[in-house]
Design a protein around this motif. Structure first.
Motif, PDB file in Angstrom:
ATOM      1  N   SER A  11     -14.784 -65.067  69.869  1.00  0.00           N
ATOM      2  CA  SER A  11     -14.910 -64.515  68.508  1.00  0.00           C
ATOM      3  C   SER A  11     -13.551 -64.130  67.944  1.00  0.00           C
ATOM      4  CB  SER A  11     -15.817 -63.281  68.549  1.00  0.00           C
ATOM      5  OG  SER A  11     -15.675 -62.522  67.362  1.00  0.00           O
ATOM      6  N   PHE A  85     -21.712 -62.521  70.707  1.00  0.00           N
ATOM      7  CA  PHE A  85     -21.829 -63.979  70.565  1.00  0.00           C
ATOM      8  C   PHE A  85     -22.689 -64.352  69.362  1.00  0.00           C
ATOM      9  CE2 PHE A  85     -25.155 -62.548  73.462  1.00  0.00           C
ATOM     10  CZ  PHE A  85     -26.286 -63.218  73.019  1.00  0.00           C
ATOM     11  N   LEU A  90     -20.914 -70.362  63.461  1.00  0.00           N
ATOM     12  CA  LEU A  90     -21.062 -70.141  62.010  1.00  0.00           C
ATOM     13  C   LEU A  90     -21.848 -71.252  61.313  1.00  0.00           C
ATOM     14  CD1 LEU A  90     -17.594 -68.575  61.145  1.00  0.00           C
ATOM     15  CD2 LEU A  90     -19.825 -67.485  60.768  1.00  0.00           C
ATOM     16  N   GLU A 109     -27.160 -62.991  56.676  1.00  0.00           N
ATOM     17  CA  GLU A 109     -27.015 -63.048  58.134  1.00  0.00           C
ATOM     18  C   GLU A 109     -28.065 -62.242  58.900  1.00  0.00           C
ATOM     19  OE1 GLU A 109     -23.724 -60.873  59.720  1.00  0.00           O
ATOM     20  OE2 GLU A 109     -23.516 -62.127  61.495  1.00  0.00           O
ATOM     21  N   LYS A 118     -31.867 -65.660  63.161  1.00  0.00           N
ATOM     22  CA  LYS A 118     -30.779 -65.264  64.071  1.00  0.00           C
ATOM     23  C   LYS A 118     -31.392 -64.560  65.288  1.00  0.00           C
ATOM     24  CE  LYS A 118     -26.113 -63.082  63.870  1.00  0.00           C
ATOM     25  NZ  LYS A 118     -25.614 -63.601  65.115  1.00  0.00           N
ATOM     26  N   THR A 146     -24.137 -57.976  69.235  1.00  0.00           N
ATOM     27  CA  THR A 146     -24.692 -59.215  68.703  1.00  0.00           C
ATOM     28  C   THR A 146     -25.825 -58.919  67.735  1.00  0.00           C
ATOM     29  OG1 THR A 146     -24.074 -60.334  70.731  1.00  0.00           O
ATOM     30  CG2 THR A 146     -25.759 -61.395  69.395  1.00  0.00           C
ATOM     31  N   ALA A 149     -28.441 -56.578  65.566  1.00  0.00           N
ATOM     32  CA  ALA A 149     -28.185 -55.685  66.701  1.00  0.00           C
ATOM     33  C   ALA A 149     -29.368 -54.778  67.039  1.00  0.00           C
ATOM     34  CB  ALA A 149     -26.938 -54.854  66.417  1.00  0.00           C
TER      35      ALA A 149
HETATM   36  P1  NAD Z   1     -18.648 -66.476  66.195  1.00  0.00           P
HETATM   37  O1  NAD Z   1     -19.363 -67.528  65.442  1.00  0.00           O
HETATM   38  O2  NAD Z   1     -17.180 -66.509  66.234  1.00  0.00           O
HETATM   39  O3  NAD Z   1     -19.216 -66.472  67.687  1.00  0.00           O
HETATM   40  C1  NAD Z   1     -18.571 -65.766  68.691  1.00  0.00           C
HETATM   41  C2  NAD Z   1     -18.512 -66.593  69.942  1.00  0.00           C
HETATM   42  O4  NAD Z   1     -19.804 -66.643  70.566  1.00  0.00           O
HETATM   43  C3  NAD Z   1     -18.108 -68.053  69.705  1.00  0.00           C
HETATM   44  O5  NAD Z   1     -16.865 -68.320  70.285  1.00  0.00           O
HETATM   45  C4  NAD Z   1     -19.250 -68.834  70.336  1.00  0.00           C
HETATM   46  O6  NAD Z   1     -18.838 -70.020  70.967  1.00  0.00           O
HETATM   47  C5  NAD Z   1     -19.819 -67.836  71.296  1.00  0.00           C
HETATM   48  N1  NAD Z   1     -21.152 -68.144  71.817  1.00  0.00           N
HETATM   49  C6  NAD Z   1     -22.180 -68.757  71.202  1.00  0.00           C
HETATM   50  N2  NAD Z   1     -23.232 -68.841  72.037  1.00  0.00           N
HETATM   51  C7  NAD Z   1     -22.858 -68.262  73.194  1.00  0.00           C
HETATM   52  C8  NAD Z   1     -23.500 -68.040  74.439  1.00  0.00           C
HETATM   53  N3  NAD Z   1     -24.755 -68.443  74.668  1.00  0.00           N
HETATM   54  N4  NAD Z   1     -22.808 -67.416  75.418  1.00  0.00           N
HETATM   55  C9  NAD Z   1     -21.532 -67.022  75.223  1.00  0.00           C
HETATM   56  N5  NAD Z   1     -20.880 -67.197  74.063  1.00  0.00           N
HETATM   57  C10 NAD Z   1     -21.533 -67.815  73.071  1.00  0.00           C
HETATM   58  O7  NAD Z   1     -19.192 -65.082  65.676  1.00  0.00           O
HETATM   59  P2  NAD Z   1     -18.501 -63.825  64.987  1.00  0.00           P
HETATM   60  O8  NAD Z   1     -18.526 -64.032  63.545  1.00  0.00           O
HETATM   61  O9  NAD Z   1     -17.237 -63.480  65.648  1.00  0.00           O
HETATM   62  O10 NAD Z   1     -19.595 -62.735  65.337  1.00  0.00           O
HETATM   63  C11 NAD Z   1     -19.990 -62.529  66.661  1.00  0.00           C
HETATM   64  C12 NAD Z   1     -21.283 -61.759  66.752  1.00  0.00           C
HETATM   65  O11 NAD Z   1     -21.056 -60.387  66.498  1.00  0.00           O
HETATM   66  C13 NAD Z   1     -22.353 -62.196  65.762  1.00  0.00           C
HETATM   67  O12 NAD Z   1     -23.624 -62.104  66.354  1.00  0.00           O
HETATM   68  C14 NAD Z   1     -22.208 -61.196  64.646  1.00  0.00           C
HETATM   69  O13 NAD Z   1     -23.369 -61.055  63.879  1.00  0.00           O
HETATM   70  C15 NAD Z   1     -21.899 -59.960  65.434  1.00  0.00           C
HETATM   71  N6  NAD Z   1     -21.221 -58.868  64.711  1.00  0.00           N
HETATM   72  C16 NAD Z   1     -21.847 -57.675  64.750  1.00  0.00           C
HETATM   73  C17 NAD Z   1     -21.302 -56.596  64.130  1.00  0.00           C
HETATM   74  C18 NAD Z   1     -22.087 -55.320  64.151  1.00  0.00           C
HETATM   75  O14 NAD Z   1     -21.930 -54.499  63.269  1.00  0.00           O
HETATM   76  N7  NAD Z   1     -22.959 -55.122  65.144  1.00  0.00           N
HETATM   77  C19 NAD Z   1     -20.063 -56.699  63.492  1.00  0.00           C
HETATM   78  C20 NAD Z   1     -19.428 -57.938  63.495  1.00  0.00           C
HETATM   79  C21 NAD Z   1     -20.013 -59.021  64.122  1.00  0.00           C
END
Ligand code: NAD
Ligand code: G6P
Ligand code: MN
Length: 434
Positions: A11, A85, A90, A109, A118, A146, A149
């Motif tokens: 990420s 993850f 995206l 999202e 999702k 993730t 959440a």
């Molecule tokens: P991203 O698209 O960059 O994904 C992050 C990584 O996850 C990628 O490198 C991808 O290859 C990997 N991935 C996919 N499936 C996987 C699996 N089965 N095992 C291991 N890795 C895997 O996503 P992002 O935009 O960086 O966001 C990451 C996550 O964090 C998302 O789910 C997003 O919604 C969440 N997020 C949550 C908050 C929050 O407030 N809780 C804030 C920001 C992001």
């Protein structure tokens, strides 16, 4: 030393996480960090992983960042596992947003049809991770970021039967960073109380004499930065409504309290080829960020990361881990088991509330019952989440249709069913349960 494992290590947020750990090294002495990803994220993992190692090398601390596609190797004897993850990356989010919008429905999202899908893609994966943890690191804490959440954290407890989990979000962090300034105070001069579920909570604020200052903040919120994340279009709430409830709704409540305006704004962006949906905009930002991460002299988090909605998320994640490790009993807003903190919801469901975080995990702070209007919303939303989770676990089509029907952002009928069917086809590869 502490062993940290981050799943979804590729990420673009990973430097944010490293910065948070470096800042807290004195109270959280990390030995090694394992960044785990999958084949589709291998390139991102290598780029951001090298960047993460450079950040540690530029710090006074000796920490090794391991990069792997072998989750089980990483999980062995972990102390803390963080998850960030995105199943399908995206491109899957683009579909979650564009398919509903093409039928005139909300494309977002974590809300509406996109949020439901999702969850469908993510819950089976997180339950697999929990099974690995039971075998390889049964004493570890799972810190889940993730999305969605709230549902993911609830499913970990309900279906994964794993209690050592805390769900996190940066939205409460943003509010507590921006609001005190609006009334000329600092955060430590105020007492915050949050209650609800992830991306659907409200909060009240008091001063140290016990006077309610929520109304003062509400007056000052308009026209000023109140800390809403960068991804949410700032359609203001109706002030009469917010004053009446005397609670501050989270940024995501806009999709419910100003549905018409938020939908119109999303449709405008969707129909404008120069703009596109949020996922399309984020893809651009992500590409720019990875170009920067490739620069071998960059060894600190770049400013551009603040364009992402999750800015400051390490303040929640790293502070939670440090608080568990050092038994600090810090106030942090987390997704955790309700246990009566919000009496309007069952005791065994996950809620997002103010809590004290220490060695035994989260101790939610009692908030009390909500007024009828908010209670009604919350009970519908929480039950919607429970239906989504069960559909995600069973792959039951009827339940998926039930989830669409109960979701307040989806109007029922032929169109909703068509959107459901189209999303099922579009995401087939990531939905083996259906
Ligand atoms: P991203 O698209 O960059 O994904 C992050 C990584 O996850 C990628 O490198 C991808 O290859 C990997 N991935 C996919 N499936 C996987 C699996 N089965 N095992 C291991 N890795 C895997 O996503 P992002 O935009 O960086 O966001 C990451 C996550 O964090 C998302 O789910 C997003 O919604 C969440 N997020 C949550 C908050 C929050 O407030 N809780 C804030 C920001 C992001
Ligand atoms: C907010 C939310 C996160 C969400 C993010 C989206 O901060 O708390 O849960 O993932 O924004 O930001 P993005 O930049 O990906 O649109
Ligand atoms: Mn969030």
């Amino acid at each position: 030393g502490v062993k940290i494992v981050t799943i979804g290590g590729g990420s673009s947020y990973t430097p944010e996480l490293m910065e948070g750990f470096i800042k807290r090294y004195d109270e959280l002495p990390i030995r090694e960090i394992w960044l785990v990803d999958i084949e589709d994220g291998k390139e991102k993992l290598e780029t951001v992983g090298a960047m993460a190692q450079r950040m540690w090398d530029a710090s006074p601390y000796d920490v090794k960042v391991h990069l792997t596609l072998d989750r089980r190797e990483a999980l062995k004897d972990a102390d803390f596992v963080t998850t960030q993850f995105r199943v399908g990356l995206l491109n899957a989010r683009v579909k979650d947003e564009r398919i509903p919008l093409s039928y005139g429905m909300v494309g977002q999202e974590t809300n509406g049809p996109g949020g439901i899908f999702k969850a469908f893609r993510t819950i089976p994966v997180i339950l697999d991770i929990v099974e690995d943890m039971k075998e390889l690191c049964p004493d570890a804490w799972l810190i889940n970021f993730t999305n969605p959440a709230g549902m993911v954290t609830d499913a970990i407890m309900r279906y994964g039967k794993w209690e050592k989990v805390i769900g996190l979000c940066n939205v409460p962090v943003g509010a507590m960073m921006a609001e005190p300034e609006l009334i000329g105070k600092s955060l430590d001069e105020l007492v915050y109380a949050f209650a609800g579920i992830n991306h659907f909570h409200w909060h009240r604020v008091k001063d140290l004499q016990g006077n309610d200052v929520t109304g003062e903040i509400i007056e000052k919120m308009y026209g000023n930065d109140s800390g809403i994340p960068a991804n949410i279009h700032d359609t203001p709430f109706f002030i009469e409504q917010v004053k009446q409830m005397n609670m501050i709704p989270c940024g995501y409540h806009r999709y419910y309290y100003r549905f018409e305006e938020m939908l119109n704004h999303m449709l405008e962006e969707y129909h404008d080829p120069e703009v596109g949906t949020r996922a399309q905009q984020v893809k651009q930002t992500e590409a720019e960020l990875f170009e920067l991460y490739k620069e071998t002299n960059l060894d600190h988090k770049p400013e551009q990361l603040s364009k992402r909605g999750g800015a400051h998320y390490s303040d929640a994640a790293c502070e939670t881990i440090a608080s568990i490790y050092a038994n600090k009993n810090t106030h942090i807003v987390v997704s955790t088991k309700n246990n009566g903190a919000v009496p309007d919801l069952p005791a065994d469901t996950v809620v997002e509330v103010s809590a004290y975080i220490g060695a035994a995990g989260a101790r939610p702070i009692a908030f009390g019952s909500l007024p009828a209007a908010e209670r009604g919303w919350l009970q519908v939303m929480k039950n919607m989440e429970l239906v989504v989770e069960e559909a995600a676990v069973t792959g039951d089509y009827g339940l998926a249709l039930q989830a669409f029907t109960i979701n307040p952002l989806i109007s029922s009928g032929e169109t909703a069913k068509r959107v459901l069917d189209e999303l099922l086809i579009a995401h087939k590869k990531y939905l083996p349960q259906f």
